[in-house]
Write an enzyme that holds these catalytic residues in place. Structure first.
Site, PDB file in Angstrom:
ATOM      1  N   LYS C  81       0.820  -1.166  -0.072  1.00  0.00           N
ATOM      2  CA  LYS C  81       0.099   0.142  -0.108  1.00  0.00           C
ATOM      3  C   LYS C  81       0.865   1.335  -0.024  1.00  0.00           C
ATOM      4  CE  LYS C  81      -3.713   1.925   2.696  1.00  0.00           C
ATOM      5  NZ  LYS C  81      -4.628   1.753   4.041  1.00  0.00           N
ATOM      6  N   SER C 156      -9.440   1.668   3.128  1.00  0.00           N
ATOM      7  CA  SER C 156      -8.692   2.705   2.366  1.00  0.00           C
ATOM      8  C   SER C 156      -7.742   1.735   1.575  1.00  0.00           C
ATOM      9  CB  SER C 156      -7.915   3.539   3.126  1.00  0.00           C
ATOM     10  OG  SER C 156      -7.094   2.921   4.147  1.00  0.00           O
ATOM     11  N   SER C 180      -9.554  -0.509   7.573  1.00  0.00           N
ATOM     12  CA  SER C 180      -8.894  -0.249   5.905  1.00  0.00           C
ATOM     13  C   SER C 180      -8.412  -1.491   5.486  1.00  0.00           C
ATOM     14  CB  SER C 180      -8.055   0.926   5.945  1.00  0.00           C
ATOM     15  OG  SER C 180      -8.696   2.153   6.269  1.00  0.00           O
TER      16      SER C 180
END
Lengths: 500, 105, 508
Positions: C81, C156, C180
């Site tokens: 990420k 997210s 997330s």
């Protein structure tokens, strides 16, 4: 720069009473910064002592320096503070280019130390300064203002930031308001900072070099009419960075505020700046609004919870503190508090103590440091500690005098050599040939020559005018260029002119 | 923000003040939008006030720890060219910023 | 095995690499080919450096050929990420304000994965600064859900979920502040685990909410997630909130769990998360899949009982005070002085104006909303009512968990009240968006570990099953998740993700 009206100091004291308060920031002398491993060495090239943590790079996290925390607790202990059993760092949020994270990691409502005191002496009177709190935070970077005429922020075209200083551990020591000092308020302020500095030096937690910004003072001053039950509005004079300035800034603010109050105006609560050159303060242009720092506990750090064992261990490791030490040394050296105060003012206590430890008598050590050496320092415009002579060398010099190897006059010449870097006193005496002559052939010859060269004087002495012998001694001293011992010369002359 | 307004109310002026405090040059349209949205959010989050938390200590860390410290050992810093590599502007080995208004340093 | 490389589990890739049946360059190229073919539409990655990936894969192959001792993960590709700081590799955290920033250091977990010999495929898309539940708040691009490309992949960590579910990475590191990792995993049919707070280093994760952020694995199987978790866990002196205890044994727990024996285990079903009287906002299909999974656990010997955690009702408001407050402070460093974007520095503006313009243009609307909200919640006069109160509510939530552990070994709930929704459906309604985190927030606030494991489809879209355990008992999450996964796979005769492959084949 200042167009302020000022009231005569003596006069204002007939109408007003001051209250002062001090916030002192001390940069700790740790090897690494507060929250990262960057070096804290002073004077490095810009931005060479920075890393992701102290630059506030995204993702970086703080790791608290154990030595800084212990130093803060030790300062608290030395000031008689209560050491918190639960203490936290907090974020003080505001924007300024010299704080790399958009907040300063500081302490808010849970400082490491609270409720202490420091007794200071001014002209034989003792004043107790209450300490509100001692907390630990990080220093900011340094802004350099470019393009203005004065290097000041106003009129500057832009600024340049160096983060070497950012993150150096900084201890803030805050006093409670100090009332009741009256005319002595400026001296009490100075004496407080002086004594605090001595304590920090004794603890070994900071080099406390004010000229390098290791110790910085914000001085609060307010005036109220004598007898008033309420204190006046205070101003905060920022960055007062020498002991003398602390005293001058208080004195100036008292005189300025008296004029404001005399004119029936109100003192503005504001930040002011001290100007070394004129000894005056000027308004720091208060910001349009009071800043809301939005303090909250720093979630990237865990609480510090000093347990009793840890605190007692630190307490046990405290050195003898300056006040106690001064009392003990006064006793040991047989001197009065006033005489000790002279030594303190001259910054000579440690030097004398070390000289005594190196074998000199307290009297001789004090005589040399307060006399000849103080003169040399004064001539050179430096502090005693910065003279290029060590207490051990001074002790050696004194030892040479006691042994009769040199006299005071020769000792001063020997000191010249030491200060010039020619080595220890005995080496200088040897190299420069400064030793006092004994009953050497050379001295016998010089004595004989003086008698021969001054027959009239010699006759007077022989005839009973003994005091005339001084002229002959002077003649011998002249030919030997001071290397002879006057007493020896006198004895030799007497042997030749009187006893026979 | 001179006096706190009642919970759940967030005026356009307050949003403007908060935006300034957080250094956000929000546009007028955004102010209108945010004021409405934040009022709704605030209304929702104000429910925390319903909880009976008398004598409840705050939790700041999930797993309680104290006295996490590192030894005072200096480590190498980043090379300066690396430090300044990401700077929007640099001059004389320092980070360059526009003129600073505000309190005299 | 070349044809199936991009659907093979990481554990199988690891075995094949160690056996010499497969080279890292081969598997890396296979993924790069998929990325080249599909990421234009999927939008999972923000940054891919194919050349660097192949180079590091070849280096691992060379080391293996030279007989060097290599760890089990050596040569397995991986996506990170974009919140993870990577030395020399662009790191934006999904924000314009960090566009073009190449960090001078590695996050601790990035360094560990590098040292383990994993091959970095690229950095995945995310909601800006991890603020969001749909990845639509990315400043750069929309990411699509591989199950239905008109829908969001969760957030997210939506770039990571889309990449792993879509066959563009075997696994990925995500971060979880309020859900997330778990929510995007649930919405894409993956396994995602949020570790115990403090058990994976946060050093080098661009901070959103410091007291909540945790990094963890997102993978196709429970075993893969456990293997990746073990590789990043452990104490780190750079993170003062890092717990100093041995790395947990997780892969073993997953293997043991897959044996399907749950006798002696007590499972608590949280009433406040989709139970009786608390079904508002929960889709029927989600609740059905969830109930079926609970029944499956029971059939494997687990004792199931309902547990009430009343303070969980306040998790959402508490979270939306704490996270924005901390974020408002964490994001203050983006001032255009030391790195990243600077706007309006033309000589006419002073620093304050340039900072405000930079932040105005560098941050997206959701980030600005949360900064303003957080600034408000921390303000003098409001602190006690908001941030302070929320931290106390957090204590109540923790107490609910603590008393639950007296009676049960794990707590379970749906991971998300709904399946993936359509792109754009909630962008103008922050409250609706925030509701997506309803089930994941309690574990975040209490810092306890929680895993999401698939429990079937509803309307053709994946549903996630959440298992929460006491702090540091992450192994329980893996054990129960593996049992559920194994039982479901056995029942349907294939992995859930295989149905995605079948769907795609039908579509094309």
């Amino acid at each position: 720069m200042s167009t302020d009206t000022l009231v005569e100091y003596g006069e204002l004291l007939t109408r007003y009473e001051p209250v002062i308060g001090l916030e002192t920031h001390v940069e700790l002398g740790t090897a690494s910064k507060m929250f990262c491993g960057c070096s804290t060495t002073f004077g490095a090239e810009p931005n060479t002592q920075t890393c992701p943590v102290c630059l506030g790079l995204p993702g970086s996290l703080p790791a608290a320096n154990a030595a800084a925390i212990e130093a803060t607790i030790r300062i608290g202990l030395a000031l008689g503070c209560r050491i918190a059993t639960w203490s936290r760092f907090a974020r003080k949020n505001y924007f300024y280019p010299d704080i790399p994270k958009g907040f300063q990691t500081s302490q808010y409502d849970e400082p490491l130390c609270t409720a202490g005191h420091l007794d200071v002496e001014v002209e034989g009177e003792t004043y107790r300064v209450e300490i509100e709190r001692v907390h630990l935070e990080e220093d900011t970077g340094k802004n350099l203002h470019v393009g203005g005429s004065t290097g000041r922020i106003h009129g500057a075209d832009h600024s340049l930031v160096d983060y070497n200083r950012a993150g150096i551990p900084l201890v803030e020591i805050v006093t409670r308001p100090i009332p009741g000092a009256g005319a002595k308020a400026p001296e009490v302020a100075k004496a407080y900072v002086t004594e605090l500095r001595e304590i920090l030096l004794a603890l070994g937690v900071s080099e406390v070099r004010m000229e390098q910004g290791n110790l910085r003072c914000d001085v609060n001053t307010s005036l109220a009419p004598i007898g008033s039950l309420e204190w006046g509005t205070r101003t905060e004079t920022k960055n007062v960075n020498s002991l003398r300035s602390v005293e001058r800034s208080v004195r100036f603010e008292m005189r300025r505020q008296a004029a404001v109050l005399d004119a029936a105006e109100r003192v503005v609560q504001e930040t002011r700046h001290f100007h070394e050159d004129t000894g005056s303060t000027s308004s720091g242009r208060s910001k349009e609004e009071a800043t809301d720092y939005r303090y909250f506990p720093e979630p990237d750090l865990v609480p510090i919870a000093p347990d009793e064992a840890w605190v007692e261990e630190l307490r046990a490791g405290l050195p003898e503190l300056p006040a106690a030490r001064r009392t003990r040394l006064s006793d040991e050296w047989g001197i009065s508090p006033t005489e000790m105060a002279w030594l303190v003012n001259a910054g000579a206590v440690e030097l004398v103590s070390d000289t005594v430890a190196a074998g000199a008598s307290p009297g001789d050590a004090r005589k040399w440091w307060l006399g000849e050496l103080a003169r040399r320092a004064n001539d050179a415009g430096t502090d005693l500690t910065e003279l290029a002579v060590t207490p051990a060398q001074v002790a050696e010099l004194i030892g040479l005098i006691s042994a009769g190897t040199i006299n005071d006059q020769l000792a001063r010449q020997a000191l010249d050599g030491v200060l010039a870097g020619e080595g220890d006193p005995s080496a200088v005496v040897e190299a420069r040939g400064l030793a006092v002559m004994g009953d050497s052939d050379e001295l016998v010859a010089a004595v004989d020559a003086a008698i021969e060269g001054n027959p009239d004087v010699a006759d007077k002495v022989r005839g009973g005018k003994v005091q005339a012998i001084g002229a002959l001694v002077g003649a011998v001293m002249k030919t030997t260029r001071g290397k002879a011992d006057a007493a020896t010369v006198k004895r030799m002359l007497e042997e030749r002119l009187i006893s026979s | 923000m001179s006096t706190p307004s009642p919970k759940g109310q967030l005026t356009r002026d307050e949003v403007a003040h908060l935006a300034h405090l957080s250094r956000l040059a929000v546009s007028d349209e955004e102010l209108d939008l945010f004021a409405g949205q934040l009022a709704a959010v605030l209304d929702a989050v104000a429910q925390v006030g319903k909880a009976d938390v008398a004598d409840v200590p705050p939790t700041t860390h999930a797993v309680p720890m104290t006295n996490v410290m590192r030894a005072d050992v200096a480590r190498p810093s980043l090379p300066r060219d690396v430090v300044l590599a990401g700077a929007p502007a640099a001059e004389d080995d320092r980070f360059r910023v526009p003129r600073i208004l505000g309190e005299e340093a | 095995m070349s044809a199936d490389l991009t659907t093979t589990s990481a554990a199988d890739l690891s075995r094949a690499l160690q056996a010499g049946d497969l080279s890292s360059a081969e598997v890396t190229r296979a993924y790069l080919d998929r990325i080249a073919a599909d990421d234009g539409e999927l939008g999972a990655y923000l940054h891919v450096d194919a050349e660097a990936a192949v180079t590091s894969a070849e280096a691992v192959d060379a080391a293996r050929a030279a007989g060097e001792e290599l760890g089990p993960l050596a040569g397995v590709p991986l996506a990170l990420k974009d919140v993870v700081v990577t030395a020399g590799v662009p790191t934006t955290s999904g924000s314009r304000i960090l566009e073009g920033w190449r960090p001078p250091y590695d996050a601790t977990l990035a360094a560990k994965l590098k040292a383990a010999g994993t091959v970095l495929l690229g950095k995945t898309n995310m909601d800006e600064f991890a603020m969001g539940s749909s990845t639509e708040n990315s400043a750069y691009q929309v990411t699509r859900n591989p199950w239905d490309r008109d829908r969001i992949p969760g957030g997210s960590s939506g770039g990571s979920s889309a990449a792993v579910a879509g066959g563009l990475a075997p696994w990925s590191i995500g971060t979880d502040t309020g859900g997330s990792i778990r929510q995007p995993a649930a919405l894409t049919g993956l396994v995602g685990h949020k570790p115990t707070y403090g058990s994976v280093s946060r050093y080098g994760l661009v901070a959103f909410s410091s007291s909540l952020d945790q990094a963890g694995p997102m993978a196709r199987t429970v075993l893969d997630a456990a293997l990746l978790h073990e590789a990043i866990a452990g104490h780190d002196a750079h993170d003062s909130t890092s717990i100093d205890c041995p790395v947990p044994v997780l892969a073993e727990a997953a293997r043991r769990g897959a044996e399907g024996e749950l006798a002696g285990l007590t499972v608590g079903v949280v009433r406040e998360l989709g139970g009786e009287g608390h079904t508002d906002g929960y889709e029927d299909g989600v609740l059905d899949r969830f109930s079926a999974a609970v029944a499956l656990l029971e059939s494997m010997g687990a004792e199931v009982r309902e547990v009430s955690c009343p303070a969980f009702d306040l998790a959402l408001p508490a979270y939306y005070l704490i996270a924005p407050s901390e974020a408002s402070s964490n994001l203050a460093r983006f001032d255009g002085v030391r790195y990243g974007l600077r706007v309006g520095d033309d000589g006419s503006r002073d620093l304050d104006e340039v900072m405000a313009l930079t932040r105005e243009q560098g941050f997206g609307p959701e980030v600005k909303r949360r900064i303003i909200l957080g600034t408000y919640a921390l303000s003098a006069g409001y602190y006690d009512a908001y941030y302070g109160q929320a931290q106390k509510v957090r204590t109540l939530i923790t107490r609910d968990f603590t008393s639950a552990w007296d009676d049960v070994d794990v707590l379970v709930s749906p991971t998300s009240p709904t399946v993936a929704w359509s792109i754009g459906a909630r962008v103008d309604d922050p409250i609706a968006m925030y509701a997506a985190d309803l089930c994941t927030l309690p574990a975040s606030l209490a810092g306890v570990p929680a895993i999401s494991v698939p429990c079937g489809l509803s309307e053709g879209l994946p549903v996630g099953f959440q298992i929460m355990a006491p702090a540091l008992a992450d192994d329980r999450c893996y054990r129960v998740a593996a049992a559920l996964e194994a039982a479901q796979d056995a029942a349907r005769g294939h992995r859930l993700l295989d149905e995605l492959g079948a769907k795609e084949n039908t579509a094309s």
